[in-house]
Design an enzyme around this catalytic site. Structure first.
Site, PDB file in Angstrom:
ATOM      1  CB  CYS A 116      -0.974   0.031   1.188  1.00 18.80           C
ATOM      2  SG  CYS A 116      -0.405  -0.779   2.655  1.00 18.80           S
TER       3      CYS A 116
ATOM      4  N   GLY B 138      -1.102   0.410  -4.692  1.00 22.61           N
ATOM      5  CA  GLY B 138      -2.268  -0.335  -4.228  1.00 22.61           C
ATOM      6  C   GLY B 138      -3.484   0.027  -5.038  1.00 22.61           C
TER       7      GLY B 138
ATOM      8  CG  ASN C  39       3.772   0.686   2.660  1.00 20.91           C
ATOM      9  OD1 ASN C  39       4.760   1.253   2.231  1.00 20.91           O
ATOM     10  ND2 ASN C  39       3.370  -0.480   2.177  1.00 20.91           N
ATOM     11  N   GLY C  40       3.140  -1.992   4.899  1.00 23.39           N
ATOM     12  CA  GLY C  40       4.092  -2.999   5.356  1.00 23.39           C
ATOM     13  C   GLY C  40       3.399  -4.262   5.820  1.00 23.39           C
TER      14      GLY C  40
ATOM     15  CE1 TYR D 130       6.426  -3.662 -11.363  1.00 22.79           C
ATOM     16  CE2 TYR D 130       5.954  -4.499  -9.174  1.00 22.79           C
ATOM     17  CZ  TYR D 130       5.534  -4.175 -10.459  1.00 22.79           C
ATOM     18  OH  TYR D 130       4.228  -4.366 -10.815  1.00 22.79           O
TER      19      TYR D 130
END
Length: 479
Positions: free
Chosen positions: A17, A45, A123-124, A267
């Site tokens: 995310c 996301g 996020n994670g 990426y």
């Protein structure tokens, strides 16, 4: 649920995310700015998104929120944004690595508790989420979601009852958390950002006029014409109030123990982002140059698989002298997930996203640069598409080492038995994808991509900075 979702995805790696927060000291509504910030983070996301806002001069703890399944422009309308009044807020775009893809699991999470209200975007991925969740459940906690982000929120709320302020509560909770987390937290009068001590996921600070901003990537700051101030350091907690920005670095690890996710540079991050002082664009150019030096080939054209392969392809061209060109037309209106009614339509899925320019590749020896090979199905199809368009030879170069191990820190790199490179030689992989030659980026080149910063390479090396769980806990709480 996860199996059904996997059947609807291409052979790609996904990030969990993106987070965005804003506090405008002039009292202006921030929902629209957060929306555009999330739009810039949409690549991180695409399953769900949400915004929660509050007025720091209004009733304490009153939060307005809107979230739903889909892309930002599907979830929000001018009307819904117009109803979100407040000068402080947090936003989130989500791709699930742990927890089902349902509206209940969309973020930000908003908690009402004895000390007021807390809104959190994460996020994670935590490796000890099941253990922390069981601890809370035994104390009577009732969970509304199946995500580890709610575990974090509850531990912060529980700590806040016994601490003088919310930032101390965040520090207390962080001492229990193991894994990857970049957090943006909104309390009635404060906005807090926190990054795990290893710095797995990025988080940066920005400023626009009299407003402070926290965002997963600097590209989101540029989108709203905000100024990049600096990155949140691994292990740092920053608190934004009317007094300005304050920092707590008590959780920071020595720089040689940090473990930024190298795949952010390869990426995940948008090409125009810069984090921890390293340009993602330059990282990918560097990777391409290294591939040309280490794995040269006689060819007529170098092309990248959009989008993350493009900069690496340009680097390969710069180093090799082989002309850089465009071989693929990407459908910009297709997200990373889309509906395919039948499993039999899996082959056509790649063509929904990519088409080959026959005029560019016909009769030519092509070097195709991509960021990774996961299960190999997409790579095989793209190579075949180039051949069908008349390419005389197709030489594949990958701007990352082979994926050999799963990731537990916010990336859905699958288990080893699903990874094409696990247990296979490069020559065996080459035969499977149908290329004339195949080469990967060498492991020793990864440090150069991150300009010498300490990185996590576990998905390539198996060297995890934190002991992985005994089993694959990703999706542990799916119902």
């Amino acid at each position: 649920m996860r199996d059904e979702r996997e059947s609807l995805r291409l052979d790609e790696i996904h990030e969990e995310c993106g987070v965005f927060g804003m506090y405008d000291f002039d009292g202006n509504d921030v929902a629209s700015e957060i929306y555009y910030g999330l739009f810039a983070l949409q690549h991180r996301g695409q399953e769900s998104c949400g915004i929660a806002v509050s007025d720091t001069e209004g009733p304490k703890g009153k939060v307005s929120a809107h979230k739903g399944m889909g892309l930002c422009n599907e979830v929000f309308t001018p009307e819904t944004l117009g109803n979100l009044h407040g000068n402080i807020g947090v936003g989130h775009v989500r791709y699930s690595t742990a927890g089902s893809s349902t509206r209940e699991n969309a973020q930000p999470l908003v908690l009402n508790y004895i000390k007021g209200t807390l809104a959190l975007a994460h996020n994670g991925n935590l490796v000890n989420a099941p253990e922390l969740r069981r601890e809370l459940e035994h104390d009577g906690a009732i969970f509304q979601t199946t995500i580890d982000s709610e575990v974090i929120a509850y531990h912060i709320a529980r700590a806040r009852v016994k601490t003088p302020n919310v930032e101390t509560a965040v520090a207390t909770a962080m001492a229990k958390l193991k894994g990857a987390y970049s957090l943006v937290i909104m309390s009635p009068r404060k906005m807090i950002g926190a990054r795990d001590p290893f710095g797995f996921r990025p988080l940066c600070i920005g400023k626009k006029d009299n407003a402070w901003i926290l965002a997963s990537e600097s590209c989101a700051l540029s989108t709203i014409d905000a100024e990049f101030v600096r990155d949140v350091e691994p292990g740092e907690i920053v608190t934004i109030t009317r007094r300005g920005l304050e920092s707590n670095r008590s959780m920071c690890l020595p720089s040689d123990r940090q473990a930024r996710c190298i795949f952010e540079y390869i990426y995940f991050a948008r090409t125009d982002s810069v984090f921890d002082g390293v340009s993602v664009y330059h990282s990918r150019i560097f990777a391409g140059r290294c591939l040309a030096q280490d794995s040269p080939v006689d060819a007529d054209l170098v092309v990248g698989v959009p989008e993350s392969g493009n900069a690496a392809a340009l680097g390969y061209s710069m180093e090799s002298g082989i002309p850089y060109g465009t071989a693929f037309v990407k459908n910009s209106y297709v997200g990373r997930t889309f509906i395919r009614p039948k499993q039999s339509s899996r082959v056509s899925a790649v063509k929904v996203k990519l088409n080959v320019l026959k005029e560019a590749v016909e009769g030519k020896r092509v070097v195709m640069i991509d960021d990774s090979i996961v299960r190999g199905t997409t790579s095989h199809l793209i190579v075949k598409m180039l051949r069908d368009a008349g390419a005389k030879e197709v030489h594949v170069r990958i701007s990352a080492p082979p994926f050999l191990h799963p990731c537990y820190f916010g990336t859905d790199i699958p288990s080893e038995d699903q990874l094409l490179a696990h247990g296979r030689t490069v020559e065996e992989i080459r035969e499977i994808i149908g290329a004339d030659s195949l080469a990967y980026l060498k492991m020793e080149r990864l440090s150069g991509m991150a300009n010498g910063l300490s990185i996590c390479t576990a998905c390539f090396s198996g060297d995890y900075p934190i002991d992985p769980p005994e089993g694959d806990i990703r999706g542990e709480f799916d119902k």
